[in-house]
Design an enzyme around this catalytic site. Sequence first.
Site, PDB file in Angstrom:
ATOM      1  CB  CYS A 131      -3.866   3.226 -47.938  1.00  0.00           C
ATOM      2  SG  CYS A 131      -3.436   4.946 -47.679  1.00  0.00           S
ATOM      3  CG  ASN A 155      -0.611  -2.946  -3.451  1.00  0.00           C
ATOM      4  OD1 ASN A 155      -1.438  -2.079  -3.726  1.00  0.00           O
ATOM      5  ND2 ASN A 155      -0.683  -3.686  -2.356  1.00  0.00           N
ATOM      6  CB  CYS A 192       1.990   6.251 -42.324  1.00  0.00           C
ATOM      7  SG  CYS A 192       1.385   6.600 -43.982  1.00  0.00           S
ATOM      8  CB  CYS A 244      -0.902  -0.013   1.237  1.00  0.00           C
ATOM      9  SG  CYS A 244      -2.053   1.365   1.228  1.00  0.00           S
TER      10      CYS A 244
END
Lengths: 446, 462
Positions: A345, A200, A351, A135
Amino acid sequence: MANLEINFAGIKSPNPFWLASAPPTNSGYQIQKAFEAGWGGAVWKTIGAPVLNVCNRYGTMDYKGSKIIGLNNVELISDRPIEINLKEIAETKRNFPNNAVIVSVMVESKKEAWQEIIKRVEQTGADGFELNFGCPHGMSERGMGSAMGQVPEYTCMVTEWVMDVATKPVIVKLTPNVTDIVQPARAAVKGRASAISLINTINSIIGVDTDTFEIKPNVGGKGGHGGYAGPAVKPIALHLLSAVASDLEVQKARLPISGMGGIETWKDALEFILLGSTSVQVCTSVMHYGFRVVEDLIDGLSNWMDDKGFKTMDEIIGKSVHRISNFGDFDLGFQTVARINHDKCIQCNLCYIACEDAAHQCIDLKELKIDSRVNERLWPVVREDDCVGCDLCSRVCPIDDCITMVEHETGRPHITWNELSKAKPAVVQEWGKMEEYRKTANIDIH
Amino acid sequence: MAEHYKPVKYKAWEMSLEERFQEVYPPLSERDATVEANRCLFCYDAPCMDACPTHIDIPTFIKKIATGNVKGSARTILESNLLGATCARVCPVQELCEGACVLEHDHKPIAIGRLQRYATDYAIEKNIKFFEKGKPNGKKVAIVGAGPAGLSCAGELAKLGFDVTIYERQKLAGGLDTYGIVVFREPIEVSLREVKMIEELGVTVKTGITVGRDVPFEDLIEKNDAVFVAIGLGDVPNMEIPGENLPGVHDGLEFIAETKTQPLNTIKFGKRVAIIGAGNTAIDAATIARRLGAERVNMIYRRSEAEMTAYHFEYEFALGEGVSFMFLTQPIEVVGNGRVEGLKCIRMDLGAPDQSGRRAPVPVANSEFIVECDMVIKAIGQKKHTDVMQKLATFGVQETKGYIAVDTTTNRTANPKIFAGGDCVRSIGEASTVMAVQDGKIAARAIHEQLVGKGELAASIS
Ligand SMILES: Cc1cc2nc3c(=O)[nH]c(=O)nc-3n(C[C@H](O)[C@H](O)[C@H](O)COP(=O)(O)OP(=O)(O)OC[C@H]3O[C@@H](n4cnc5c(N)ncnc54)[C@H](O)[C@@H]3O)c2cc1C
Ligand SMILES: Cc1cc2nc3c(=O)[nH]c(=O)nc-3n(C[C@H](O)[C@H](O)[C@H](O)COP(=O)(O)O)c2cc1C
Ligand code: SF4
Ligand code: SF4
Ligand code: SF4
């Protein structure tokens, strides 16, 4: 139908899906309802030292229309009296003898305190313990939780105290808030733990309110770091899991691992299993949707196993662990180039601009005359000779399978960095030698 | 119509005949399905599920698409509705699940129908068999009619271990799913595959047999432990106007059935077509005529737009297909020399409400005129099977307004051995495929309880 049963350090569970120690495991009512819904096991919300909670415990990371991709909390361990918790643990185990009931504990750093709580919990008939060394808020300031987990010596010491009295399996739950997770994992091994669980929550501040200047979540005008969990933390959890699962000392000790951190779907869970988790734990997803999410966790995993022909969990646990490697052992001769499928495309040119501004300027916009439009727009075309195969364009492309990274054999020697540094130390020390090597190895960076 | 439900844009002359009869909504791509599925909130106690007559667990099946467990998704659907692939295509979703979706009010409802189709198509494509026939319990059930009600009842019973035989008078099973739903809503293969799935559960389907003619009802009732009557409704009734026997006057249901079972280029259609009626059949016949190539299609209806029984989305679809509507127009005679040349009509006005609660149309004096046309399609509802009703009456089965009277919680008739469901019992409300499927499920549950007792039924039927 595949058999999903697991045996986790002697703890039997009808399936690998456990509720993590957290709000969904706060009471007997909740856990019994969860077992009815199909959960295989549950780690009881951490019990131990007396605490008080605050209001507005949660902050969420909402992203582009999706709620709770990350959840931050400043909640403490169970704030219900310990007697009530113990009574409900006993009742839950009695009503559900075939499900795994594990109790998470955390008390102040005193041998007597730890040993006493272990003995008291043993009387409930629970199947095992999880030591909460993770914790990151509230408890750590009192010398508990991550304050223990961040110091391997403490982790080892407390684990030993517990092992001296425990007759049931003990899981040590690790905090991710360390520089090297392997150290506390080895400390758990050294302390004779029966198993390890991770992760955790991660230290975080979820945000700032730009109108009121308050920290989120706002606790009466103040805010502070809390523990971060949910889908956003999955990659970090997978990394920490793989570091522990591939550590030789942990492997030698054969400790099973319970993995968690961002599991929402059966595929997420499967990834944890492939990287070495025997059981997987879930918290945030249940906080978002309720116990019913377990149905698809079970159904999805067992359908996947059926489709792939796996019959038992043992066949898949840790199946990808041997692939975890390090940069120094990657093949420098493995070469790919981006290839664009112009049938798919949609000409968004993401790109192009990604490669132009953030990679190696090897996508051109060209006239291709491949459709019947009068004003045909320009198309992105990769200059494969110049492409370094970084993979950015295919990551940004919004269309599935439109840009693929295809393997390209150009006669580069298949050698790793470690091998290269050994064989030709000068290459890794001097730029001049590196340039020479690149020429001989046919590696051209323009 | 929700925006994402817009049919593909088409200009008839730019598409081939075959293309015009492809499903109007293209299948969802994996990506589209995932994006849409992730939009679903995964509501607890979800209203969409309540609004589905078969109570499919919609949030769960959608969640499974989102997580990539498409096989599990299809199973979730078929557990509640064996004809999930048909329902995904033909259900009036705007009136049912999607109409109830919590996102309907402020935003766009989830495209539940198309997601359901995505999952069930996946299962069909991968040829996944989800259910096994149950352990034989020694009980025999005969089912009359292989429409959705009969098939659903048969499948559920087979899963429970009954020995089931369906008798169907047509050449192919599937009822209106096979013969009545226009191809561009549901290709015939989808319905036939569902029939096959039911057969694979061990159900015997005997086609080409009309019960009451080829096999007497007496026999079925005597030799079986229960009989489920799911005969739907009959042909389109006569209009009772002069000239209705002229060549060129067609039955709407037959016209639709031709497009399901015959090569499209062999189907005869008129250049100018007059459709009489304004219900589902009329809309379907009209849109088919347009897609076959009719230049002008007029729907002729004696009441107004507000009274038509077709759903609003169907009306909009027909408008989009270029169908014209002539409301408050009553056909009074088919005219022509040896074949149809026109339809003589009279204009109507709305008067006081009639028994049905709708304002009654009254003719406007001296307003007759002729709608020129070379084909008339009558689509004014379906006849009831009066002969069967008379026969069943001898076994104590009662009727309401020409429909078989049943107890709605069990679909049992006044004769405890005889159950009925589907269109032949739907004396009130809209008849639909999904309601027929639910009737079959309810009857299967009741038959099981009656003959075998309660037990572990809940797991397979809910
Ligand atoms: C043109 C048209 C379009 C429709 N479109 C839709 C739609 O888009 N969505 C929707 O939900 N609903 C639609 N419906 C309604 C839907 O088709 C019906 O509600 C549904 O088919 C009813 O199912 P059923 O099993 O009761 O009857 P049917 O589907 O009519 O099946 C009854 C079967 O019983 C057989 N049969 C009858 N008598 C005998 C006998 N004596 N012996 C043996 N067999 C017999 C028949 O041949 C038939 O196969 C449409 C209906 C029509 C007419
Ligand atoms: C609100 C909240 C409270 C938590 N309380 C505890 C706790 O008491 N003890 C504990 O060991 N872990 C606690 N955790 C951590 C969870 O058990 C788990 O390790 C973490 O949430 C990662 O899993 P997830 O991504 O599925 O949520 C808590 C997490 C949350 C979100
Ligand atoms: S989730 Fe429940 S307990 Fe928490 S603030 Fe909302 S209403 Fe209160
Ligand atoms: S990112 Fe993909 S879709 Fe966009 S232009 Fe490039 S290849 Fe085409
Ligand atoms: S009501 Fe709409 S959003 Fe909610 S579960 Fe149903 S489909 Fe999803």
